[in-house]
Design a protein around this motif. Structure first.
Motif, short mmCIF file in Angstrom:
data_model
loop_
_atom_site.label_atom_id
_atom_site.label_comp_id
_atom_site.label_asym_id
_atom_site.label_seq_id
_atom_site.Cartn_x
_atom_site.Cartn_y
_atom_site.Cartn_z
N LYS A 88 10.11 22.60 -45.66
CA LYS A 88 9.67 21.72 -46.74
C LYS A 88 10.60 20.52 -46.80
O LYS A 88 11.72 20.58 -46.29
N PRO A 89 10.20 19.42 -47.44
CA PRO A 89 11.12 18.29 -47.62
C PRO A 89 12.44 18.76 -48.25
O PRO A 89 12.44 19.63 -49.12
N ASN A 90 13.52 18.19 -47.77
CA ASN A 90 14.90 18.49 -48.15
C ASN A 90 15.45 19.74 -47.47
O ASN A 90 16.60 20.11 -47.73
N SER A 91 14.68 20.39 -46.58
CA SER A 91 15.24 21.45 -45.75
C SER A 91 16.23 20.80 -44.78
O SER A 91 16.03 19.67 -44.35
N THR A 92 17.30 21.52 -44.44
CA THR A 92 18.33 20.95 -43.57
C THR A 92 18.72 21.90 -42.46
O THR A 92 18.51 23.11 -42.55
N PHE A 93 19.28 21.33 -41.41
CA PHE A 93 19.97 22.10 -40.38
C PHE A 93 21.09 21.23 -39.83
O PHE A 93 21.09 20.01 -39.99
N ARG A 94 22.06 21.86 -39.20
CA ARG A 94 23.24 21.16 -38.68
C ARG A 94 23.31 21.25 -37.16
O ARG A 94 22.87 22.24 -36.57
N LEU A 95 23.90 20.22 -36.59
CA LEU A 95 24.17 20.19 -35.16
C LEU A 95 25.59 19.71 -34.95
O LEU A 95 25.96 18.64 -35.44
N VAL A 96 26.39 20.49 -34.24
CA VAL A 96 27.73 20.08 -33.84
C VAL A 96 27.65 19.70 -32.37
O VAL A 96 27.18 20.48 -31.54
N LEU B 110 24.06 16.44 -39.96
CA LEU B 110 23.17 17.18 -40.84
C LEU B 110 21.80 16.51 -40.77
O LEU B 110 21.69 15.30 -41.01
N PHE B 111 20.78 17.27 -40.43
CA PHE B 111 19.40 16.77 -40.40
C PHE B 111 18.71 17.21 -41.68
O PHE B 111 18.75 18.39 -42.03
N ARG B 112 18.07 16.28 -42.37
CA ARG B 112 17.33 16.59 -43.61
C ARG B 112 15.89 16.14 -43.43
O ARG B 112 15.61 14.99 -43.12
N LYS B 113 14.98 17.08 -43.62
CA LYS B 113 13.55 16.76 -43.53
C LYS B 113 13.18 15.92 -44.74
O LYS B 113 13.42 16.31 -45.87
N THR B 114 12.59 14.75 -44.49
CA THR B 114 12.24 13.85 -45.60
C THR B 114 10.73 13.76 -45.81
O THR B 114 10.28 13.17 -46.78
N GLY B 115 9.95 14.33 -44.91
CA GLY B 115 8.50 14.31 -45.01
C GLY B 115 7.89 14.84 -43.72
O GLY B 115 8.60 15.33 -42.85
N ASP B 116 6.58 14.74 -43.59
CA ASP B 116 5.92 15.16 -42.36
C ASP B 116 6.36 14.25 -41.23
O ASP B 116 6.27 13.03 -41.33
N ALA B 117 6.86 14.85 -40.15
CA ALA B 117 7.35 14.13 -38.98
C ALA B 117 8.37 13.06 -39.36
O ALA B 117 8.36 11.96 -38.85
N ALA B 118 9.27 13.41 -40.29
CA ALA B 118 10.30 12.49 -40.73
C ALA B 118 11.58 13.24 -41.11
O ALA B 118 11.53 14.20 -41.88
N TYR B 119 12.70 12.81 -40.52
CA TYR B 119 14.02 13.38 -40.80
C TYR B 119 15.03 12.27 -40.93
O TYR B 119 14.88 11.21 -40.32
N THR B 120 16.09 12.53 -41.69
CA THR B 120 17.25 11.67 -41.69
C THR B 120 18.40 12.49 -41.13
O THR B 120 18.59 13.65 -41.53
N MET B 121 19.14 11.90 -40.19
CA MET B 121 20.29 12.55 -39.58
C MET B 121 21.56 11.87 -40.11
O MET B 121 21.74 10.68 -39.93
N TYR B 122 22.41 12.65 -40.79
CA TYR B 122 23.63 12.12 -41.37
C TYR B 122 24.83 12.59 -40.54
O TYR B 122 24.95 13.78 -40.25
#
Length: 140
Positions: A74-82, A125-137
């Motif tokens: 869902k929007p605001n779901s996150t996962f991390r990548l090192v 940190l990747f945060r889902k912002t919508g359908d086929a949309a993420y922000t990577m911080y």
């Protein structure tokens, strides 16, 4: 007497909140020279890059490809990548966003001791912002 399966470690909804929180980490993914990363490489948690002495660009998969892996997110779901950079000399790694991904922060993963940034590794940190949309911080 120890009970079976009483090895310790917090387990979600198990009630043993005074235990250490444990997770699961598969073997790290790898990359060497410039490449387009797969969703598996990005969602695996750890990516060990070794561009040797030549700078490399790692292009992220599309947000649509990430949605295919996280089909219930869902929007605001996150996962991390090192990303760990084992490169030497001028072997910097530059992360390049894929379609549908917006980046916030420095995308260069420096080599150990480099003046280009924190040496050797970066955490995103990747945060889902919508359908086929993420922000990577870049968080570290």
């Amino acid at each position: 007497m120890a009970l079976p399966n009483s090895g310790g470690g917090y387990q979600f909804t198990d009630g043993n909140t005074n235990e250490i929180v444990m997770g699961v980490q598969a073997a790290p993914q790898t990359a060497t020279a410039t490449a387009t990363l797969t969703a598996a490489q990005v969602t695996g948690g750890i990516l060990v890059g070794n561009p040797s002495t030549t700078a490399a660009s790692y292009t992220l998969p599309t947000a649509t490809a990430l949605d295919a892996v996280f089909n219930n997110a869902k929007p605001n779901s996150t996962f991390r990548l090192v990303v760990i950079n084992l490169g030497t000399s001028t072997g910097l790694i530059t992360m390049v966003v894929g379609t549908g991904i917006t980046a916030v922060g420095n995308l260069v993963v420096a080599i150990t001791g480099s003046s280009a940034g924190v040496g050797g590794a970066a955490e995103f940190l990747f945060r889902k912002t919508g359908d086929a949309a993420y922000t990577m911080y870049r968080v570290a």
